[in-house]
Design an enzyme around this catalytic site. Structure first.
Site, PDB file in Angstrom:
ATOM      1  N   LYS B  79     -13.673   6.826   0.370  1.00 60.05           N
ATOM      2  CA  LYS B  79     -12.816   6.252   1.407  1.00 60.05           C
ATOM      3  C   LYS B  79     -13.122   6.916   2.746  1.00 60.05           C
ATOM      4  O   LYS B  79     -13.241   8.151   2.811  1.00 60.05           O
ATOM      5  CB  LYS B  79     -11.351   6.473   1.009  1.00 60.05           C
ATOM      6  CG  LYS B  79     -10.320   5.796   1.900  1.00 60.05           C
ATOM      7  CD  LYS B  79      -8.901   6.061   1.360  1.00 60.05           C
ATOM      8  CE  LYS B  79      -7.835   5.309   2.118  1.00 60.05           C
ATOM      9  NZ  LYS B  79      -6.480   5.549   1.546  1.00 60.05           N
ATOM     10  N   SER B 154      -3.919   1.221   0.708  1.00 62.54           N
ATOM     11  CA  SER B 154      -4.900   1.235   1.765  1.00 62.54           C
ATOM     12  C   SER B 154      -6.334   1.506   1.297  1.00 62.54           C
ATOM     13  O   SER B 154      -7.268   1.202   2.028  1.00 62.54           O
ATOM     14  CB  SER B 154      -4.531   2.298   2.804  1.00 62.54           C
ATOM     15  OG  SER B 154      -4.599   3.594   2.243  1.00 62.54           O
ATOM     16  N   SER B 178      -1.418   4.162  -2.215  1.00 61.99           N
ATOM     17  CA  SER B 178      -2.694   3.652  -1.688  1.00 61.99           C
ATOM     18  C   SER B 178      -3.892   3.784  -2.618  1.00 61.99           C
ATOM     19  O   SER B 178      -4.958   3.258  -2.317  1.00 61.99           O
ATOM     20  CB  SER B 178      -3.024   4.331  -0.356  1.00 61.99           C
ATOM     21  OG  SER B 178      -2.304   3.716   0.682  1.00 61.99           O
TER      22      SER B 178
END
Lengths: 100, 486
Positions: B79, B154, B178
């Site tokens: 990420k 996310s 997330s």
């Protein structure tokens, strides 16, 4: 909770505190969206929980001490290379105080 | 079996035994990314040359007879809110476009030391604020199972990369769900460890008392293997617990275990997701566990507490993006005007919304009524979980109340926030949670079951996850494969 409606003026004030330039139209939209989230949070506003200790952090924290020895830190020039503007080993910023 | 369908542990074993080279494994994944990432858009940056160079180094080390670590040659998607020295790291925000960090996150140092290969930086909702990856400052990522739908968020890019076979493993971060919510929506495994188990050094902060890095994988044991590599004490993170995680004893079954179904997490759940949970409960009973309903009353107030605490911490953390030390600067007459213009131009709407919400919650006159009360609720949630864990070894619930939604379907912020109603309470309590895919719900879309455990109860959590995985229906596959098969 005192109120969960935020006015457009109040939104402009909060935006300025947060150093965000927003337009009047944006302020109107954010005012209604922030009001909706705060209205949802009314459920905890109504809870009678006086005397309950707040939790700041999930882990109970205490200070951890170590010997005061010098260790490597980030390379200054490498750090300054990321800055929009730097000079003589320092960050350069626009004028902070008025001339005088 | 195609290389990209192998488990991470199979890949590492094949590299160590020289059945496959690390370079072959990396090239197979780069080819898959090349063929399909234009449909999915999981990556902000693919590190093809760097990954191939690293793979060759691992192959050379093996040829020399050196020890190469448990993840030798395994590609990992990361990420883009974790810093990698010299490699653009943006948090999917225009305010950080072009920023090359002068340091590397501890988790990335740890996986590289274990032989893993970082294959790319994945897309996210800007600064990890969102549940669909639609809030990325650059572009939206699509769900590989059905590209007309969101992957969740996310960490949507990381979940999508693993589901699409672009990497067998990925790292995400979970502040309110997330990792777990996109894992559920994409049909992969995603775990949020106990707060403090994994170092946050080099993770760009959103809400520091809630943020935690964790693994994505296509199976539970791979997720546990990645967690065992990243879970360790780090002197650079003042909240690091000093515990590790041993993945060797998680496959022992759930016979005799007591598992609670959290009543408060059943409200508003779609019929398809609800029936997925029912089948999961039946399979745990079948495997010898006792399953009963349990109430965790304060969990109902999790969403409200979270949307005061997380924005409050974010408003403080994101103050550093001011156009002085890194990232974008939009010059004004003086410093204040430079701040105002830089932040107005660099942040997207959701980030501004949360910064303002947090600024309001912390402002004089509202602090006690909003932020203070939310922190008291946090205590209640921890207490109610503790009471439930006196009777139960682990708790389960749906991960997300619904399957993946279509783009633009949740334009109202509050309806988007509801995606995280089942995941938020464990962040507030600092407890671990995992989402395990358990077949399909509405319109054939995957749905996950969430397993929760008390702090440092990862071994118990993974045991229940393994039992669910053993009973779960076949894995969901990317859209281009189901199209080819039909």
């Amino acid at each position: 909770m005192s109120s969960d409606q935020i006015s457009r003026e109040e939104t402009l004030h909060i935006a300025h505190l947060a150093r965000l330039a927003i337009t009047d139209e944006e302020a109107a939209l954010y005012a209604s969206q922030l009001s909706a989230v705060l209205a949802h949070a009314r459920d905890i506003g109504a809870l009678d929980i006086a005397g309950v200790e707040p939790t700041m952090h999930a882990v109970s924290m205490r200070n951890v001490l170590r010997e005061d020895v010098i260790s490597r830190s980030l390379d200054r020039d490498e750090v300054l290379a990321s800055a929009p503007s730097s000079e003589a080993g320092m960050f350069v910023v626009p004028r902070i105080a008025g001339e005088g | 079996m195609a290389i990209v369908d192998m488990s991470a542990r199979e890949m590492a074993a094949a590299v160590r035994s020289r059945e496959l080279s690390a370079l072959e494994i990396v090239d197979a994944h780069l080819a898959e990314i090349d063929a399909h990432d234009h449909e999915v858009r999981a990556f902000l940056l693919v590190l093809g040359d760097e990954a191939r160079r690293r793979a060759s180094q691992i192959d050379a080390a093996i040829a020399r007879g050196e020890e190469v670590g448990p993840l030798a040659g395994v590609p990992v998607a990361v990420k883009d809110n974790m810093a990698l020295r010299g490699v653009e790291t943006t948090c999917a925000s225009r305010i950080l476009a072009g920023w090359r960090p002068p340091y590397t996150a501890t988790v990335l140092e740890r996986i590289e030391a274990a032989g893993a290969v970082v294959i790319g930086k994945t897309n996210l909702d800007e600064f990890a604020m969102g549940s669909s990856t639609e809030n990325s400052g650059f572009f939206a990522t699509r769900n590989p199972v059905d590209t007309s739908r969101v992957p969740g968020g996310s960490s949507g890019g990381s979940a999508a990369a693993v589901a699409a076979r672009f990497a067998p493993l990925a790292l995400g971060s979970d502040t309110g769900g997330s990792i777990r919510q996109p894992a559920s929506l994409c049909g992969v495994v995603g775990a949020k460890p106990t707060y403090g188990l994994v170092s946050r050094y080099g993770l760009i902060a959103f809400a520091s008392s809630l943020d935690q890095i964790g693994p994505f994988a296509r199976n539970v044991e791979d997720a546990a293997a990645l967690l065992s590599v990243i879970a360790a004490h780090d002197a650079k993170d003042s909240t690091s617990l000093g515990a590790g995680f041993d993945a060797s004893e998680i496959a022992t079954g759930v016979r005799g275990m007591r598992i609670g179904v959290v009543e408060e997490m059943l409200d508003g759940v779609s019929p398809g997701v609800s029936s997925v949970l029912d089948s999961a409960i039946a399979s745990l009973v079948e495997a010898g566990a006792t399953v009963e309903r349990v109430s965790v009353p304060a969990a109902r107030f999790g969403l409200s507490a979270y949307y005061l605490i997380a924005p409050a911490e974010a408003s403080s953390n994101l103050a550093r993006f001011d156009g002085v030390r890194f990232g974008l600067r939009v010059e004004g007459e003086d410093i204040t005007e430079t701040y105002l213009r830089t932040r107005a131009s660099g942040f997207g709407a959701e980030v501004k919304r949360r910064i303002m919400l947090g600024t309001y919650a912390l402002s004089a006159g509202y602090y006690d009524a909003l932020y203070g009360k939310a922190q008291q609720v946090r205590t209640l949630i921890a207490r109610d979980f503790a009471a439930a864990y006196e009777r139960f070894d682990a708790l389960i619930s749906p991960t997300s109340p619904t399957v993946a939604f279509r783009f633009g379907e949740r334009s109202d912020p509050l309806s988007m926030y509801m995606s995280d109603v089942c995941t938020i309470p464990s962040n507030l309590a600092g407890h671990p949670g995992i989402s395990v895919p358990f077949g399909a719900a509405e319109e054939g879309m995957p749905a996950g079951v969430q397993v929760l455990a008390p702090a440092l109860g990862e071994a118990t959590m993974f045991k229940v996850a393994m039992a669910l995985e053993a009973a779960a229906a076949k894995q969901t596959v990317p859209a281009w494969r189901s199209a080819a098969a039909s």
